[in-house]
Write a protein that holds these residues in place. Structure first.
Motif, PDB file in Angstrom:
ATOM      1  N   ASP A 290       0.793  -1.232   0.000  1.00 45.53           N
ATOM      2  CA  ASP A 290       0.000   0.000   0.000  1.00 45.53           C
ATOM      3  C   ASP A 290       0.826   1.283   0.000  1.00 45.53           C
ATOM      4  OD1 ASP A 290       0.889  -0.172   2.579  1.00 45.53           O
ATOM      5  OD2 ASP A 290      -1.092  -0.066   3.532  1.00 45.53           O
ATOM      6  N   ASP A 291       2.013   1.237  -0.651  1.00 45.98           N
ATOM      7  CA  ASP A 291       2.749   2.491  -0.848  1.00 45.98           C
ATOM      8  C   ASP A 291       2.261   3.124  -2.155  1.00 45.98           C
ATOM      9  OD1 ASP A 291       4.788   1.697  -3.141  1.00 45.98           O
ATOM     10  OD2 ASP A 291       4.629   0.026  -1.718  1.00 45.98           O
ATOM     11  N   PRO A 292       2.445   4.462  -2.286  1.00 45.42           N
ATOM     12  CA  PRO A 292       1.871   5.159  -3.450  1.00 45.42           C
ATOM     13  C   PRO A 292       2.278   4.566  -4.800  1.00 45.42           C
ATOM     14  CG  PRO A 292       2.700   6.743  -1.844  1.00 45.42           C
ATOM     15  CD  PRO A 292       3.096   5.382  -1.338  1.00 45.42           C
ATOM     16  N   GLU A 293       3.537   4.101  -4.931  1.00 47.35           N
ATOM     17  CA  GLU A 293       4.006   3.616  -6.235  1.00 47.35           C
ATOM     18  C   GLU A 293       3.259   2.339  -6.635  1.00 47.35           C
ATOM     19  OE1 GLU A 293       6.244   4.451  -3.794  1.00 47.35           O
ATOM     20  OE2 GLU A 293       6.616   6.421  -4.717  1.00 47.35           O
ATOM     21  N   HIS A 294       3.178   1.371  -5.690  1.00 46.65           N
ATOM     22  CA  HIS A 294       2.504   0.107  -6.027  1.00 46.65           C
ATOM     23  C   HIS A 294       1.018   0.327  -6.304  1.00 46.65           C
ATOM     24  CE1 HIS A 294       6.153  -1.870  -4.406  1.00 46.65           C
ATOM     25  NE2 HIS A 294       5.823  -2.804  -5.283  1.00 46.65           N
ATOM     26  N   ALA A 296      -0.394   3.068  -7.379  1.00 46.98           N
ATOM     27  CA  ALA A 296      -0.574   3.773  -8.660  1.00 46.98           C
ATOM     28  C   ALA A 296      -0.382   2.805  -9.827  1.00 46.98           C
ATOM     29  CB  ALA A 296       0.411   4.931  -8.755  1.00 46.98           C
ATOM     30  N   ALA A 297       0.602   1.914  -9.712  1.00 49.54           N
ATOM     31  CA  ALA A 297       0.858   0.962 -10.810  1.00 49.54           C
ATOM     32  C   ALA A 297      -0.332   0.021 -10.984  1.00 49.54           C
ATOM     33  CB  ALA A 297       2.131   0.165 -10.514  1.00 49.54           C
ATOM     34  N   ARG A 298      -0.880  -0.434  -9.864  1.00 49.76           N
ATOM     35  CA  ARG A 298      -2.029  -1.353  -9.951  1.00 49.76           C
ATOM     36  C   ARG A 298      -3.267  -0.630 -10.525  1.00 49.76           C
ATOM     37  NH1 ARG A 298      -3.028  -6.888 -10.153  1.00 49.76           N
ATOM     38  NH2 ARG A 298      -4.946  -7.371  -9.037  1.00 49.76           N
ATOM     39  N   GLN A 300      -3.166   1.794 -12.616  1.00 48.25           N
ATOM     40  CA  GLN A 300      -2.911   1.968 -14.045  1.00 48.25           C
ATOM     41  C   GLN A 300      -3.269   0.673 -14.792  1.00 48.25           C
ATOM     42  OE1 GLN A 300       0.990   3.563 -14.690  1.00 48.25           O
ATOM     43  NE2 GLN A 300       0.645   3.754 -16.890  1.00 48.25           N
TER      44      GLN A 300
END
Ligand code: NAI
Length: 319
Positions: A290-294, A296-298, A300
């Motif tokens: 649940d960090d912003p990068e993961h 955001a990727a999911r 997308q």
């Protein structure tokens, strides 16, 4: 900032949903003015829309018959609310989901609009009777609730105030169809509208099944994504009943007793906290940290799936 010529659609609040509406209306050939209380938000929104439309063109997913440049030329920013709404035929309010804030903006709009414009709110769950209470132009007011991301998920719930004129509902319905969305009419307001009531019914039974130790959180999600969800993208629960027997009445004959027996075993409303929340969270974070990068990727990836599904649906003409 210079304003576009009068007419067309005004978006009030150029955040996530306001931008999506702007793209949808432009795809339908409508002139769009984007208004926001933050000048910077308008600039960011216009840049974001340009980037998004280019990307959609590259992936062959641009909506409408106009080119990217033609669509972009229809969208302009406007930092003066009075100028923005001059001559508009439809105003789509997209400010944050806060009753007092929305009421303030709607009252401001109510003072400056004429008798012909539609005043539409994107609210996800605020009741029209609360949102539009006391407005002079209440007959012209309606909630048009989109589903995120609106560019790929076409449903729009139209929810009237008790005093909304039937012509307001009809005009908004026709406008939504014109921009390629799929409007549904709620005949009267109800808390949660239709979509969230269905969604919450599913979420609460999902939660109870995990809480009762019947199924793991990740298997529960598979029940929907690999099971029910496969058909629900094409036919709804009522048509599913109709097709899963020799018609609806036959389904009711065959399965109503079983359905009622199972429904009687449904438990109380979950608390959505405590050890079950911990267990569900752990399972979700193993799949998508649940960090912003993961996250955001999911998201997308989800949007890419929805885009392809929406292409498939447009190819699959109903029989
Ligand atoms: P957001 O926070 O991304 O954007 C809100 C925008 O409103 C911001 O640009 C902000 O600067 C602007 N704003 C704030 N006060 C303003 C004012 N007084 N005048 C003009 N602009 C002002 O919010 P988001 O997600 O776009 O949501 C907007 C509405 O859409 C909410 O009612 C929300 O419930 C609804 N909605 C949101 C969905 C979602 O998934 N985000 C889905 C469906 C509906």
């Amino acid at each position: 900032m210079a304003c576009a010529a009068a007419g067309g659609v005004v978006i009030v609040g150029s955040g996530l949903i306001g931008r999506s509406w702007a793209m949808l209306f432009a795809s339908g050939g409508f002139k769009v003015k984007l208004y926001d209380i933050e000048q910077q938000q308008i600039t960011i929104a216009l840049e974001n829309i340009r980037r998004e439309l280019k990307l959609l063109e590259q992936t062959g997913s641009l909506k409408g018959s106009l080119s990217v440049e033609e669509q972009l030329s229809l969208i302009s920013g406007c930092s003066n609310i009075q100028e923005a709404v001059e001559g508009a035929m439809h105003i789509q309010e997209c400010v944050p989901e806060n009753l007092e804030l929305k009421k303030k903006i709607l009252a401001q709009l109510d003072r400056i609009v004429d008798d012909s414009v539609i005043l539409s709110s994107s609210s996800s769950c605020l009741l029209p009777s609360k949102l539009f209470a006391g407005l002079v132009h209440v007959k012209q007011c309606i909630v048009a609730h989109p589903v995120n991301p609106p560019y790929y998920v076409p449903l729009v719930e139209l929810v009237p105030h008790p005093e909304t004129a039937p012509a307001t509902v009809d005009r908004t319905h026709a406008l939504m169809r014109k921009i390629g969305q799929c409007p549904v009419r709620l005949l009267k307001e109800v808390d949660g509208f239709a979509l969230n009531r269905l969604q919450y019914a599913v979420i609460s039974e999902a939660w109870r099944l995990v809480e009762d130790g019947v199924v793991s959180p990740s298997d529960l999600d598979l029940v929907m994504s690999e099971g029910l969800g496969m058909r629900y993208a094409f036919i709804g629960p009522l048509e599913t009943m109709h097709l899963n027997a020799e018609g609806m009445l036959n389904y009711c004959d065959r399965y109503s007793e079983g359905m009622k027996r199972v429904l009687k075993t449904f438990g109380p409303i979950p608390e959505f906290s405590g050890s079950t929340a911990g267990k569900v969270n752990q399972a979700m974070c193993m799949k998508v940290p649940d960090d912003p990068e993961h996250l955001a990727a999911r998201r997308q990836w989800r949007d890419e799936c929805l885009m392809r599904l929406s292409k498939l649906k447009s190819q699959m003409q109903p029989q």
